[in-house]
Motif scaffolding. Structure first.
Motif, PDB file in Angstrom:
ATOM      1  N   VAL A   8       0.403  -6.682   4.048  1.00 49.72           N
ATOM      2  CA  VAL A   8      -0.894  -5.680   4.074  1.00 49.72           C
ATOM      3  C   VAL A   8      -0.816  -4.177   5.941  1.00 49.72           C
ATOM      4  N   PHE A   9      -0.086  -3.432   5.823  1.00 53.14           N
ATOM      5  CA  PHE A   9      -0.201  -2.935   6.414  1.00 53.14           C
ATOM      6  C   PHE A   9      -1.526  -1.704   6.659  1.00 53.14           C
ATOM      7  N   LEU A  10      -1.573  -0.896   7.703  1.00 54.52           N
ATOM      8  CA  LEU A  10      -3.022  -0.726   7.761  1.00 54.52           C
ATOM      9  C   LEU A  10      -2.074   0.988   9.113  1.00 54.52           C
ATOM     10  N   GLY A  11      -3.209   1.906   9.022  1.00 52.38           N
ATOM     11  CA  GLY A  11      -2.730   2.972  10.631  1.00 52.38           C
ATOM     12  C   GLY A  11      -1.867   4.523  10.194  1.00 52.38           C
ATOM     13  N   HIS A  12      -1.443   4.479   9.105  1.00 50.37           N
ATOM     14  CA  HIS A  12      -0.362   5.552   9.532  1.00 50.37           C
ATOM     15  C   HIS A  12      -0.124   5.992   7.634  1.00 50.37           C
ATOM     16  N   ILE A  13       0.470   7.096   7.704  1.00 49.13           N
ATOM     17  CA  ILE A  13       0.763   7.744   6.609  1.00 49.13           C
ATOM     18  C   ILE A  13       2.296   7.978   5.872  1.00 49.13           C
ATOM     19  N   ASN A  14       3.156   7.220   6.517  1.00 49.46           N
ATOM     20  CA  ASN A  14       4.417   7.389   5.960  1.00 49.46           C
ATOM     21  C   ASN A  14       5.045   5.594   5.690  1.00 49.46           C
ATOM     22  N   VAL A  15       5.662   5.375   4.687  1.00 45.57           N
ATOM     23  CA  VAL A  15       5.798   3.606   4.575  1.00 45.57           C
ATOM     24  C   VAL A  15       6.644   3.458   5.928  1.00 45.57           C
ATOM     25  N   GLU A  16       7.408   3.889   6.456  1.00 47.53           N
ATOM     26  CA  GLU A  16       8.668   3.684   7.343  1.00 47.53           C
ATOM     27  C   GLU A  16       7.729   3.537   8.264  1.00 47.53           C
ATOM     28  N   ASP A  17       7.044   4.280   8.843  1.00 47.07           N
ATOM     29  CA  ASP A  17       5.931   4.053  10.129  1.00 47.07           C
ATOM     30  C   ASP A  17       4.566   2.994   9.498  1.00 47.07           C
ATOM     31  N   ILE A  18       4.115   2.640   8.937  1.00 54.42           N
ATOM     32  CA  ILE A  18       3.796   2.131   8.307  1.00 54.42           C
ATOM     33  C   ILE A  18       4.019   0.182   8.701  1.00 54.42           C
ATOM     34  N   THR A  19       4.683   0.671   7.990  1.00 61.49           N
ATOM     35  CA  THR A  19       6.017  -1.732   8.201  1.00 61.49           C
ATOM     36  C   THR A  19       6.100  -1.437   9.716  1.00 61.49           C
ATOM     37  N   LYS A  20       6.509  -0.582  10.472  1.00 65.69           N
ATOM     38  CA  LYS A  20       6.874  -1.228  11.356  1.00 65.69           C
ATOM     39  C   LYS A  20       5.344  -1.323  12.424  1.00 65.69           C
ATOM     40  N   LEU A  21       4.552  -0.779  12.269  1.00 62.13           N
ATOM     41  CA  LEU A  21       3.102  -0.848  12.848  1.00 62.13           C
ATOM     42  C   LEU A  21       3.438  -2.688  12.040  1.00 62.13           C
ATOM     43  N   SER A  22       2.015  -3.669  13.092  1.00 57.59           N
ATOM     44  CA  SER A  22       2.509  -5.050  12.650  1.00 57.59           C
ATOM     45  C   SER A  22       1.325  -4.796  11.414  1.00 57.59           C
ATOM     46  N   ASN A  23       1.924  -5.709  11.061  1.00 54.87           N
ATOM     47  CA  ASN A  23       1.883  -7.010   9.496  1.00 54.87           C
ATOM     48  C   ASN A  23       0.685  -7.503   9.732  1.00 54.87           C
ATOM     49  N   HIS A  24      -0.519  -7.225   9.153  1.00 54.74           N
ATOM     50  CA  HIS A  24      -1.841  -8.134   8.828  1.00 54.74           C
ATOM     51  C   HIS A  24      -2.024  -9.017   8.018  1.00 54.74           C
ATOM     52  N   PRO A  25      -1.706 -10.540   8.565  1.00 51.59           N
ATOM     53  CA  PRO A  25      -1.871 -11.754   7.707  1.00 51.59           C
ATOM     54  C   PRO A  25      -3.334 -11.786   6.917  1.00 51.59           C
ATOM     55  N   VAL A  26      -3.120 -12.417   6.007  1.00 45.08           N
ATOM     56  CA  VAL A  26      -3.878 -12.450   5.063  1.00 45.08           C
ATOM     57  C   VAL A  26      -3.871 -13.712   5.118  1.00 45.08           C
ATOM     58  N   ARG A  27      -5.766 -14.214   5.098  1.00 46.22           N
ATOM     59  CA  ARG A  27      -6.207 -15.601   5.724  1.00 46.22           C
ATOM     60  C   ARG A  27      -6.555 -16.158   4.521  1.00 46.22           C
ATOM     61  N   ARG A  28      -7.363 -14.964   3.120  1.00 46.33           N
ATOM     62  CA  ARG A  28      -8.050 -15.339   2.280  1.00 46.33           C
ATOM     63  C   ARG A  28      -7.647 -14.442   0.954  1.00 46.33           C
ATOM     64  N   VAL A  29      -7.705 -15.199  -0.141  1.00 45.50           N
ATOM     65  CA  VAL A  29      -7.600 -13.726  -1.089  1.00 45.50           C
ATOM     66  C   VAL A  29      -8.160 -14.457  -1.987  1.00 45.50           C
ATOM     67  N   ILE A  30      -9.305 -13.743  -2.402  1.00 49.07           N
ATOM     68  CA  ILE A  30     -10.304 -14.158  -3.552  1.00 49.07           C
ATOM     69  C   ILE A  30     -10.824 -12.388  -4.561  1.00 49.07           C
ATOM     70  N   ILE A  31     -10.221 -13.728  -5.959  1.00 44.31           N
ATOM     71  CA  ILE A  31     -10.383 -12.812  -6.909  1.00 44.31           C
ATOM     72  C   ILE A  31     -11.430 -12.701  -8.211  1.00 44.31           C
ATOM     73  N   HIS A  32     -11.524 -12.283  -8.068  1.00 47.19           N
ATOM     74  CA  HIS A  32     -12.839 -12.294  -8.967  1.00 47.19           C
ATOM     75  C   HIS A  32     -12.633 -12.518 -11.223  1.00 47.19           C
ATOM     76  N   PRO A  33     -14.052 -13.754 -10.313  1.00 54.49           N
ATOM     77  CA  PRO A  33     -13.535 -15.263 -11.967  1.00 54.49           C
ATOM     78  C   PRO A  33     -13.333 -14.555 -12.959  1.00 54.49           C
ATOM     79  N   ASP A  34     -13.740 -12.939 -13.510  1.00 52.67           N
ATOM     80  CA  ASP A  34     -13.088 -12.595 -14.876  1.00 52.67           C
ATOM     81  C   ASP A  34     -12.423 -11.903 -14.810  1.00 52.67           C
TER      82      ASP A  34
END
Length: 284
Positions: free
Chosen positions: A98-124
């Motif tokens: 997960v990357f956040l905080g920019h509008i360009n793919v190269e720039d956004i991936t240079k910013l820190s990757n945000h590790p995911v702690r939990r993934v909750i998928i809807h049961p349906d």
């Protein structure tokens, strides 16, 4: 940071301020819970709504500050809720970068990757059913709260049906497919919510057996050839709620037939608000 403090018993005297870590702090008594959550849906640089968009435009920094860029089996999208949750589609959501905080793919991936702690998928959600995107919604809890700023702010959840009125314009942003290739810049299209009967008729004409349930809505206009595409999956359909002066995520990009050839189909977020709030309230 502009914050709202939930109703609670009277607190000791003195001014409480919200720290960057999302904690209410008082000089006299130190730190005090509950968590301080940022106000949602207030971009510092909102998108100009006068523009007539043909095939999508490049977004400017701060237009869609909730936009997340995800990448595992190709690019996808999502939206920031609060300061540590990502709203996205269920399809392709496990093990995401997960990357956040920019509008360009190269720039956004240079910013820190945000590790995911939990993934909750809807049961349906049923991944094995290729023509059924019921429950196509997931929440990603980030390992750490993000530091908010003009280019990184959360979006609000919907609270009423009027945000789905046919003809109401919404914005879909993403790093999706543009002219048969992935866009390196965040782009957006402005699309009208369509009448359910029109989309049902359109699906029948295409001889499709896709599930179009009450938990979904459709948007677009075949005449304009504007649409969200594969790489935008998981991104949100954002509507300007004029009455409350805020931006709201009414839908999640879910499925469609081709790109720019008709209508796009979206998970109706309002139908899942109770589930979202319940998941976000649970401290694991």
């Amino acid at each position: 940071m502009d914050c709202r403090l939930p109703a609670q018993p009277p607190l000791p005297s003195g001014l409480y301020t919200c720290t960057a870590q999302g904690i209410w702090k008082n000089e006299l008594v130190g730190e005090k819970m509950p968590r301080c959550l940022p106000v949602c849906g207030k971009p510092v640089h909102p998108v100009e709504q006068r523009q007539r968009i043909i095939g999508g435009l490049k977004a400017k920094l701060g237009n869609f500050p909730w936009q997340a860029y995800t990448n595992i089996h190709g690019p996808g999208g999502g939206a920031l809720l609060g300061d540590r949750w990502i709203l996205t589609a269920a399809q392709g959501s496990p093990n995401l970068d997960v990357f956040l905080g920019h509008i360009n793919v190269e720039d956004i991936t240079k910013l820190s990757n945000h590790p995911v702690r939990r993934v909750i998928i809807h049961p349906d959600y049923r991944q094995e059913e290729s023509h059924n995107f019921e429950g196509d919604i997931a929440l990603l809890e980030l390992e750490n709260s993000v530091t908010l700023g003009p280019n990184l702010l959360p979006i609000c959840l919907p609270d009423n049906e009027t945000l789905y009125d046919p003809g109401l314009m919404g914005y879909v942003s993403g790093f999706g497919i543009m002219e048969e290739r992935i866009s390196h810049n965040l782009r957006f299209v402005r699309l009208p919510v369509a009448k359910r009967e029109i989309c049902e008729r359109w699906l029948r004409q295409k001889n499709r057996n896709d599930v179009f349930s009450e938990n979904m809505f459709c948007a677009g206009n075949p005449a304009t050839r504007q649409d969200s595409c594969q790489g935008d999956s998981g991104g949100v359909f954002a509507v300007s709620d004029k009455k409350n002066d805020r931006w709201v995520a009414t839908g999640i990009v879910s499925w469609g037939i081709g790109c720019g050839e008709g209508y796009g189909f979206y998970t109706n977020v309002l139908k899942y608000v109770d589930w979202i709030k319940k998941v976000m309230e649970v401290e694991d």
